[in-house]
Write an enzyme that holds these catalytic residues in place. Structure first.
Site, PDB file in Angstrom:
ATOM      1  N   LYS A  26     -10.485  -0.472  10.852  1.00 33.58           N
ATOM      2  CA  LYS A  26     -10.834  -1.583   9.962  1.00 33.58           C
ATOM      3  C   LYS A  26     -10.987  -2.835  10.709  1.00 33.58           C
ATOM      4  O   LYS A  26     -11.299  -4.009  10.149  1.00 33.58           O
ATOM      5  CB  LYS A  26      -9.442  -1.819   9.079  1.00 33.58           C
ATOM      6  CG  LYS A  26      -9.149  -0.644   7.934  1.00 33.58           C
ATOM      7  CD  LYS A  26      -7.908  -1.319   7.139  1.00 33.58           C
ATOM      8  CE  LYS A  26      -7.290  -0.063   6.577  1.00 33.58           C
ATOM      9  NZ  LYS A  26      -7.777   0.258   5.180  1.00 33.58           N
ATOM     10  N   ASP A  85       2.832  -4.660   8.002  1.00 38.07           N
ATOM     11  CA  ASP A  85       1.712  -3.873   7.740  1.00 38.07           C
ATOM     12  C   ASP A  85       0.474  -4.834   7.976  1.00 38.07           C
ATOM     13  O   ASP A  85       0.118  -5.697   7.147  1.00 38.07           O
ATOM     14  CB  ASP A  85       1.661  -3.584   6.222  1.00 38.07           C
ATOM     15  CG  ASP A  85       0.290  -2.369   6.136  1.00 38.07           C
ATOM     16  OD1 ASP A  85      -0.445  -2.633   6.740  1.00 38.07           O
ATOM     17  OD2 ASP A  85       0.264  -1.845   4.918  1.00 38.07           O
ATOM     18  N   CYS A 126      -4.732   2.624  -3.449  1.00 35.44           N
ATOM     19  CA  CYS A 126      -3.391   2.915  -3.126  1.00 35.44           C
ATOM     20  C   CYS A 126      -2.409   1.979  -3.472  1.00 35.44           C
ATOM     21  O   CYS A 126      -1.356   1.787  -2.552  1.00 35.44           O
ATOM     22  CB  CYS A 126      -3.439   3.213  -1.531  1.00 35.44           C
ATOM     23  SG  CYS A 126      -4.375   4.590  -0.891  1.00 35.44           S
ATOM     24  N   GLN A 141      -4.840  -4.921   7.060  1.00 35.52           N
ATOM     25  CA  GLN A 141      -5.711  -5.907   6.443  1.00 35.52           C
ATOM     26  C   GLN A 141      -6.040  -7.238   7.419  1.00 35.52           C
ATOM     27  O   GLN A 141      -6.828  -8.259   7.171  1.00 35.52           O
ATOM     28  CB  GLN A 141      -5.598  -6.428   4.821  1.00 35.52           C
ATOM     29  CG  GLN A 141      -5.676  -5.204   4.072  1.00 35.52           C
ATOM     30  CD  GLN A 141      -7.062  -4.502   4.253  1.00 35.52           C
ATOM     31  OE1 GLN A 141      -8.138  -5.165   4.441  1.00 35.52           O
ATOM     32  NE2 GLN A 141      -7.243  -3.240   3.724  1.00 35.52           N
ATOM     33  N   HIS A 156       0.785  -1.335  -0.188  1.00 31.04           N
ATOM     34  CA  HIS A 156       0.114   0.094   0.048  1.00 31.04           C
ATOM     35  C   HIS A 156       0.789   1.319  -0.123  1.00 31.04           C
ATOM     36  O   HIS A 156       1.812   1.065   0.392  1.00 31.04           O
ATOM     37  CB  HIS A 156      -0.819   0.124   1.243  1.00 31.04           C
ATOM     38  CG  HIS A 156      -2.028   0.884   1.254  1.00 31.04           C
ATOM     39  ND1 HIS A 156      -1.647   2.161   1.823  1.00 31.04           N
ATOM     40  CD2 HIS A 156      -3.207   0.885   1.396  1.00 31.04           C
ATOM     41  CE1 HIS A 156      -2.895   2.850   1.743  1.00 31.04           C
ATOM     42  NE2 HIS A 156      -3.737   2.172   1.655  1.00 31.04           N
TER      43      HIS A 156
END
Ligand code: PMP
Length: 408
Positions: free
Chosen positions: A228, A202, A366, A205, A125
């Site tokens: 999220k 990261d 992104c 998600q 991203h």
């Protein structure tokens, strides 16, 4: 999985889902961008503002001590949720983006030098790319990328070509937000350690979608965003191994992060407080703590299985539509599907879906360099969460089948 979960009752915890959009029942499939919030989180935040609101840490009065307990209690919950060794390894941030910038600017400024390599992957991203570009520009370090193969996975059998001893940090996503690929994060961390590189994951998600345990994974840093995973916007966390956080200089200066201040110089608190200058997002942290409790009560393994079932159902249906091409791996993947339709640009298709009360996301997500590499104008993405249903996926497939005829 042993316990039986009443997913219908769980869906009823989300007041926002019970509405019509453009005269049709809302189908919210934009969860990878931001999830909806259960009543338990909304109520926890309201209760905090109705009963306990005050500034934290400095106040010698009842409300301030309640606010401090709520804020630090949320830190403890996040630490347990991630399997961290202690709450001191959790820095509250605005979200994933801020967490990565914090590491790039503080750890990066101290430890990255000209000629060092920052290793990323081609599926990152923008928020796990731009901060490293900025660091590379400032220091003269080089960026290197692990390629994405045709099937949407990383070229791991050739990892040694890129993960060499010059690599100072290897930063990669757990789940790709446009391909759905789940990267083997523990293997990547092991490989990085073998060449002396620090790792950053990261988890934007993944943190709300599957069990994530930082010590099992063996990472040095991990970042995520609360919004999220059922929490409010504007709150997230950075996990950092204590030894690394202790070695890093602060970044924002101001109140809350100091021990003593004179006109000339200041001394700083220990981690995590030295990274939290100014009044923090106390209400947001309270909401994040409530979201963690809520997700833990359902269980992340169950959430993962639920989302995977929806994804597989969507994949099968999408693959049967003429002129529709699904991106990313077929089998092991997160709860999202990105696809293209020959007849329609992703923006047009997403606008068409919105006319039917179906919230998708269309564009580059992104991931501009990845879209360019895959020679795509972007994709349309449906991303699921545990409150979504098979009936909603079927409705999406019917809307998309109509779209194929509409745009033909
Ligand atoms: N990384 C990934 C993989 C993401 O999906 C996102 C959100 N789209 C981010 C980073 C950035 O998250 P935030 O905007 O909450 O900081």
């Amino acid at each position: 999985m042993s316990k039986t979960i009443d997913w219908t009752a769980i869906r009823a915890d989300f007041p926002i889902l019970d509405q019509e959009v453009r005269g049709k029942p809302l189908i919210y499939f934009d969860n990878a961008a931001s999830s909806q919030k259960p009543r338990a989180v909304i109520d926890a935040v309201s209760r905090y503002y109705e009963r306990d609101n005050a500034n934290v840490h400095r106040g010698l009065h009842e409300l301030s001590s309640r606010a401090t307990d709520a804020y630090e209690g949320a830190r403890t919950k996040v630490a347990a949720y991630l399997g961290a060794a202690s709450a001191e390894e959790i820095v509250f941030t605005r979200g994933t983006t801020e967490g990565i910038n914090l590491v790039a600017q503080t750890w990066g400024a101290k430890f990255v030098r000209e000629g060092d390599v920052i290793l990323l992957t081609e599926m990152e991203h923008h928020s796990n790319l731009v901060p490293w570009q900025m660091l590379a520009e400032r220091t003269g370090a080089r960026l290197r990328f692990v390629p994405v193969t045709e099937d949407g996975t990383l070229a791991l059998e050739r990892l040694g070509e890129w993960l060499t001893p010059e690599v100072k940090i290897f930063a990669f996503t757990h789940i790709s937000n446009s391909l759905g690929t789940i990267n083997p994060v523990a293997d990547l961390c092991r490989a990085a350690r073998a060449v002396g590189a620090v790792t950053l994951i990261d988890a934007a998600q993944s943190a709300g979608h599957l069990p994530v345990d930082v010590r099992e994974i063996g990472c040095d840093f991990l970042v995520f965003s609360g919004h999220k995973m059922c929490a409010p916007t504007g709150i997230g966390a950075l996990y950092g191994r204590a030894e690394l956080l202790d070695a890093m200089p602060p970044w924002h200066g101001g109140g809350e992060m100091i021990v003593s201040v004179s006109y000339e110089r200041s001394t700083y608190k220990k981690a995590p407080y030295k990274f939290e200058a100014g009044t923090p997002n106390i209400g947001g942290a309270v909401g994040l703590g409530a979201a963690v409790d809520y997700l833990e009560a359902i269980g992340r393994a169950a959430i993962f299985e639920h989302d995977l079932a929806l994804t597989q159902h969507a994949l099968a249906g999408l693959s049967a539509l003429p002129g529709v091409h699904v991106q990313g791996p077929r089998d092991r993947r997160g709860g999202l599907v990105g696809f293209t339709m020959d007849a329609a640009h992703p923006h047009d298709l997403t606008t068409y879906a919105d006319q039917h009360g179906l919230a998708l996301r269309g564009g580059h997500h992104c991931n501009q360099p990845l879209m360019k590499k895959l020679r795509l104008p972007g994709t349309t993405r449906a991303s699921f969460y545990f409150y979504n249903t098979t009936a909603e996926v079927d409705r999406m497939l019917a809307i998309l089948a109509d779209a194929v005829r509409f745009f033909a």
